[in-house]
Enzyme design. Structure first.
Site, short mmCIF file in Angstrom:
data_model
loop_
_atom_site.label_atom_id
_atom_site.label_comp_id
_atom_site.label_asym_id
_atom_site.label_seq_id
_atom_site.Cartn_x
_atom_site.Cartn_y
_atom_site.Cartn_z
N LYS A 180 -7.20 13.45 27.95
CA LYS A 180 -7.76 12.52 26.98
C LYS A 180 -7.36 12.99 25.59
O LYS A 180 -7.69 14.10 25.17
CB LYS A 180 -9.28 12.47 27.12
CG LYS A 180 -9.95 11.58 26.08
CD LYS A 180 -11.44 11.45 26.33
CE LYS A 180 -12.09 10.59 25.26
NZ LYS A 180 -13.53 10.45 25.48
N LYS A 220 -5.66 8.93 29.08
CA LYS A 220 -6.29 8.02 28.12
C LYS A 220 -5.84 8.36 26.72
O LYS A 220 -5.89 9.54 26.37
CB LYS A 220 -7.80 8.18 28.25
CG LYS A 220 -8.61 7.44 27.25
CD LYS A 220 -10.06 7.74 27.43
CE LYS A 220 -10.81 7.04 26.32
NZ LYS A 220 -12.20 7.38 26.33
C1 PBG Z 1 -16.78 8.96 24.96
C2 PBG Z 1 -15.72 7.94 25.19
C3 PBG Z 1 -14.85 7.34 24.25
C4 PBG Z 1 -14.13 6.38 24.96
C5 PBG Z 1 -14.54 6.45 26.28
N1 PBG Z 1 -15.52 7.43 26.41
C6 PBG Z 1 -14.75 7.51 22.80
C7 PBG Z 1 -14.31 8.80 22.22
O1 PBG Z 1 -13.95 9.75 22.91
O2 PBG Z 1 -14.37 8.88 21.01
C8 PBG Z 1 -13.11 5.45 24.37
C9 PBG Z 1 -12.87 4.19 25.15
C10 PBG Z 1 -12.16 3.12 24.41
O3 PBG Z 1 -11.68 3.28 23.26
O4 PBG Z 1 -12.05 2.03 24.98
N2 PBG Z 1 -16.39 10.27 24.87
#
Ligand code: PBG
Length: 325
Positions: free
Chosen positions: A195, A248
């Protein structure tokens, strides 16, 4: 010289040939549809930066889940907006927290839909970070226990799968051990293994009210410049017991999806994130692109790159198109 003996256009001359030699096919069984759950009754609030995506109260979920099943979306990913936030994100692991209520409602009334839960603290902490703060830093090891409590509370409510998105080191092992000790060894972990600290999460942070109140997430999410590090992250999660590894965002990271697909034999999920969705919707609203076609091509490309599972806000619309007879 292979031309004119070989003419690639021969197999493109009509739809029958094209369908016969098509290498990649999308199916709505691959999709996971994210939902945002809010306290209250009768809440159906559109998120302005994500046209078509709603924040729903628990009583609206059954209708939504049934609509999903009707069009062929068989899996949901739940995010919660709690009544109140605190430093330790206690709403995340409250027995009667918003996600726990949502899971119970769904599993009792629409048991045939798969319910996946996001395991993270950022929507529940008043500072908006994904873990607890010690000396102005997100503290890894004291966060692990809270994440495990969160995952366990989701499993107890009936979640079919848990998806940790916090990016703390060692959290998959911690979740696996806690789930196993409590008779939830059958609950898979879909780990947000790779991520990135991405600017594509902007609309989500509005939707889930989870923006960090100070600093950023660069101290725990991955540097967008790094590809080789993705192998180390994925290998760690697999070693710790992850069942599915996730990349992601998706579109800007197709190279990473493709590399992991070549290297690992675990199923790979890709999260087509909020900013990636919003850009398509915005261009379509301006009449600059055909939104549905661009969305479908985007999801097809994510799959072609190597993702078995696609988490997307476009799931319902695309399933409707794919399953139209
Ligand atoms: C929480 C999380 C996030 C997303 C999914 N889980 C935001 C982040 O890490 O700031 C993003 C999902 C999206 O942008 O569609 N940690």
């Amino acid at each position: 010289m292979i031309f004119p003996d070989y003419r690639p256009r021969r197999l493109r001359q009509n739809g029958l040939f094209r369908a016969m030699v098509r290498e990649t096919r999308l199916s709505s069984s691959q999709f996971i549809y994210p939902l945002f759950i809010k306290p209250g009754k009768g809440v159906r609030e559109e998120i302005s930066s994500m046209p078509g995506v709603l924040r729903l109260s628990v009583d609206q979920l059954v209708r939504e889940a049934n609509e999903c099943l009707e069009v062929g979306v068989k899996s949901l990913l739940l995010f919660g907006l709690p009544e109140s936030k605190d430093a330790a994100g206690s709403g995340a692991y409250a027995k009667n927290g918003i996600v726990q209520q949502a899971v119970r409602e769904l599993k009792s009334k629409v048991p045939e839909i798969m319910v996946v839960t996001d395991v993270c603290l950022c929507e529940y902490t008043d500072h908006g970070h994904c873990g607890v703060i010690v000396n102005k830093e997100v503290d890894n090891d004291s966060t692990l226990e809270l994440l495990a409590k969160t995952a366990l509370s989701h499993a107890e409510a009936g979640a079919d799968m848990v998806a940790p998105s916090d990016m703390m080191d060692g959290r998959v092992a911690e979740l696996r051990a806690t789930l196993d000790e409590n008779d939830f060894s059958h609950v898979p972990i879909m780990a947000y293994s790779v991520k990135y600290a991405s600017s594509f999460y902007g609309p989500f942070r509005e939707a889930a009210d989870g923006a960090p109140q100070f600093g950023d997430r660069c101290g725990y999410q991955m540097d967008p410049a790094n590809a080789r590090e993705a192998f180390r992250e994925a290998a760690m999660d697999v070693e710790e017991g992850a069942d599915i590894i996730m990349v992601k965002p998706a579109v800007a990271y197709l190279d990473i999806i493709s590399k992991l697909h070549a290297e690992f034999d675990h199923p790979i999920a890709a999260y087509h994130v909020s900013g990636e969705y919003a850009m398509i919707k915005a261009a379509a609203a301006n009449g600059w692109i055909d939104g549905d076609r661009v969305m479908m091509e985007t999801l097809l490309s994510i799959h072609r790159a190597g993702a078995d599972i696609i988490i997307t806000y476009g799931a319902k619309d695309m399933a409707r198109i794919l399953n139209k007879r």
